[in-house]
Enzyme design. Sequence first.
Site, PDB file in Angstrom:
ATOM      1  N   ASP A 120     -39.836   7.605 -11.886  1.00  8.86           N
ATOM      2  CA  ASP A 120     -38.556   8.296 -11.945  1.00  8.86           C
ATOM      3  C   ASP A 120     -38.116   8.618 -10.512  1.00  8.86           C
ATOM      4  O   ASP A 120     -38.955   8.886  -9.652  1.00  8.86           O
ATOM      5  CB  ASP A 120     -38.732   9.589 -12.749  1.00  8.86           C
ATOM      6  CG  ASP A 120     -37.410  10.191 -13.177  1.00  8.86           C
ATOM      7  OD1 ASP A 120     -36.464   9.421 -13.384  1.00  8.86           O
ATOM      8  OD2 ASP A 120     -37.335  11.426 -13.310  1.00  8.86           O
ATOM      9  N   ASP A 176     -39.239  12.854 -18.098  1.00 10.98           N
ATOM     10  CA  ASP A 176     -39.150  14.309 -18.120  1.00 10.98           C
ATOM     11  C   ASP A 176     -38.445  14.865 -19.348  1.00 10.98           C
ATOM     12  O   ASP A 176     -38.651  16.011 -19.717  1.00 10.98           O
ATOM     13  CB  ASP A 176     -38.445  14.824 -16.856  1.00 10.98           C
ATOM     14  CG  ASP A 176     -37.068  14.203 -16.660  1.00 10.98           C
ATOM     15  OD1 ASP A 176     -36.620  13.434 -17.535  1.00 10.98           O
ATOM     16  OD2 ASP A 176     -36.439  14.484 -15.611  1.00 10.98           O
ATOM     17  N   ASP A 189     -37.260  10.662 -23.317  1.00  7.52           N
ATOM     18  CA  ASP A 189     -38.261   9.803 -22.684  1.00  7.52           C
ATOM     19  C   ASP A 189     -39.542   9.721 -23.505  1.00  7.52           C
ATOM     20  O   ASP A 189     -40.406   8.901 -23.204  1.00  7.52           O
ATOM     21  CB  ASP A 189     -38.617  10.333 -21.285  1.00  7.52           C
ATOM     22  CG  ASP A 189     -37.448  10.270 -20.319  1.00  7.52           C
ATOM     23  OD1 ASP A 189     -36.591   9.395 -20.507  1.00  7.52           O
ATOM     24  OD2 ASP A 189     -37.389  11.099 -19.395  1.00  7.52           O
TER      25      ASP A 189
END
Length: 788
Positions: free
Chosen positions: A313, A542, A546
Amino acid sequence: MNALSAASALPATSAGKVSAGLPDGLTSDEARRRLQKCGPNAVPDTTVHPLRRALGKFWAPVPWMLEAAVVLQLVLGDYTEAAIISGLLAFNAVIGLVQEGRAQATLAALKSRLALSASVRRDGGWATIPAIGLVPGDVVKLSLGGVVAADVRLTGGEVLLDQSMLTGESVAIEAGPGIETYAGALVRRGEAVAEVTATGTRTKFGRTAELVRTAHVVSSQQKAVLRVVRNLAVFNGGVIALLVAYAFFLKMPPTEIIPLVLTAVLASIPVALPATFTLAAALGAQALAKLGVLPTRLSAVDEAATMEVLCADKTGTLTRNELTVATVHPMPGFDIAHVLALAALASSEGGQDPVDAAVRAAASGKDIGDVPKLVSFVPFDPATKMSEATVAAPGGTQRLVKGAFTVVVGLAQPAPGAAAVAKELEGQGFRVLAVAAGPPATMTLVGLVALSDPPRSDSAALVAELRGLGVRTVMVTGDAPATAAIVAHAVGLDGAACPPGPIPEGVRPATFAVFSGVLPEDKYKLVKEFQKGGHTVGMCGDGANDAPALRQAQIGIAVSTATDVAKSAAGMVLTQPGLGGIVAAVKEGRVAFQRILTYTINSITKKIVQVLFLAVGLIMTGHSILTPLLMVIIMITGDFLGMSLTTDNVRPSPLPNAWKIGNLTVAGVVMGIGELAFCVSVLVFGAHRMGFDMETLRTLAFVVIVFGNQATTYTNRERRRLWSSRPSFWLVVSSVADVLIASTLAVGGFAMKPLPVLVVIGTLGAAMAFAVVLDFVKVPVFRGLRIN
């Protein structure tokens, strides 16, 4: 401004939209009909009954073999041995049960976020009903502090929505008529009316929960255990069949054949293999916890060793997740210091707005003497997209505004070239603010302030370190391509960028280094596509959206700012931002892998040599060379004391590990044949040179198997020469204990006929010499099979 005062400050027109011109909503009959058609507004309960989970632990290859041994022991009336084996069976089952239930925890976290009741308009009036009874088409009210009960489209009013539990983004969004929001969002301010568009499993939350439930990838540990057991079953099963055939050929009575078969079955079971995998991972998890990485599934420790691709990410992992002023472009007549000073006056002090905090931090280092005096301040308003201040200047009272470029330039005098500069900065991935000042009717554009979320200072070095460890890092972000490209270049990800849009079919990690504009649900597809190419994938995430991707990846990694749902779906949770925890997980995972690898080779070696030794002993003596009780003792002392290998000093591999069970089986066979030659030599010496009777030969066979197993343990533990590294304290302790237990039983004649102490000492010395000789065979074999 607190939530109550914010709500009271809503424009009268917004409040009017909530209370006036409302439809009557559905009738009770129509709602009932739709409920029957669409089903309840709830996520189905898929919890597995604890008893069923427990029984499942006894339905697998290793338990089957142990259960068969228990049955045979009971048939023979050997209840003590049957109880011991049953205890081993229960031990493995309990360890497995303790580590299960992660998917159910994720679903429970999802459900806990859903509303329990909802305010709905039915039959022309408002009513509060259980949220489970909502249906598509219902008109619902969204109020301050409430949780959105289903996917809805706003039809009136304005609210501030916190969707962090779904998206992981901490910034709330303003929502008005026409905006869609999802089940689980929290109303932080205002009031609105909305129409239900989806319920139950059709909601975004419901689809996420369903993906979490179905997302599954078999861990490499599970595959390894199954393949080891399969290979041993095939090899040893063939040997046992030949044993039985030869026993019938010798016309042995059934009272001797059944114990022979039972001993052979016990000899071939890698009884402690599953427990050793778990123990090694647990020790690795303890080490990681000290480094700020919390594994939620023990298998994730092993998976970290095999990870080849990391989907990282951007925000908070590669970047600092905090806005800073990257550059300032003053307009003619102004300088950087004055632009920042005026922008700071139009920024809140001590608030939680990250933009205002970044501007004030940048201005604090610029000291100018003619700063106007602040008279009043109006915080940033999402509706106007700007904040403003009134200041007292030498020329009189002036207005200051700071906000979106398109809004501010509309309030100021024309500024040639400003639009081109703003476009250039936005093209570089910056967030551009404009600052204007002057009399309210004739404000002048003062300058442009560009903000960015800069890369973490350690990101580039950690990406390079992962590359050195053989792990390819790709950036996966929802940000615009320009922003993603700047950060990617800064951290050393210089490969091609995937064009925005759906994830391409058959995409490979080597094709693109950056995936931008990726929706959370697209991460799940990206993981699947990488896995189709045979890659072991790590995925950072997060938000609740997801969760399916985190669950599907071999190693799901919840970043430090992740929601509870994401954390429960992930295999590991980072407690600190950045890639440092992931690098630590890879290194510690490879240490745990090497320990498990050693035990696996050792287990294959022992099980093969024990069955073959029974066969050779039967040919030599016409009887079973070991009894079931002696084999149970060997299992307890050898297999379970051998679990101390999970603490051994090992050398982690420089590249991602992989379970090459075929190569491990070949290595085990070669090492087993070497040990078999040693054991048979000692048995021949005892039978023909020492003239031992059958019972004494059984004791000698027991001793030589135990000592031979210890010898191969020390040759197998080191990929190079056995003296290349020092064994761990607990490995040495367990070896001493194993030798002492076997020697004491043999010399004292417990459960067997006594053996002269000098014979025991001589056999131990021979085993030590044998280990050195076998080591010269091992090194080229391991090198040729690429066991490292």
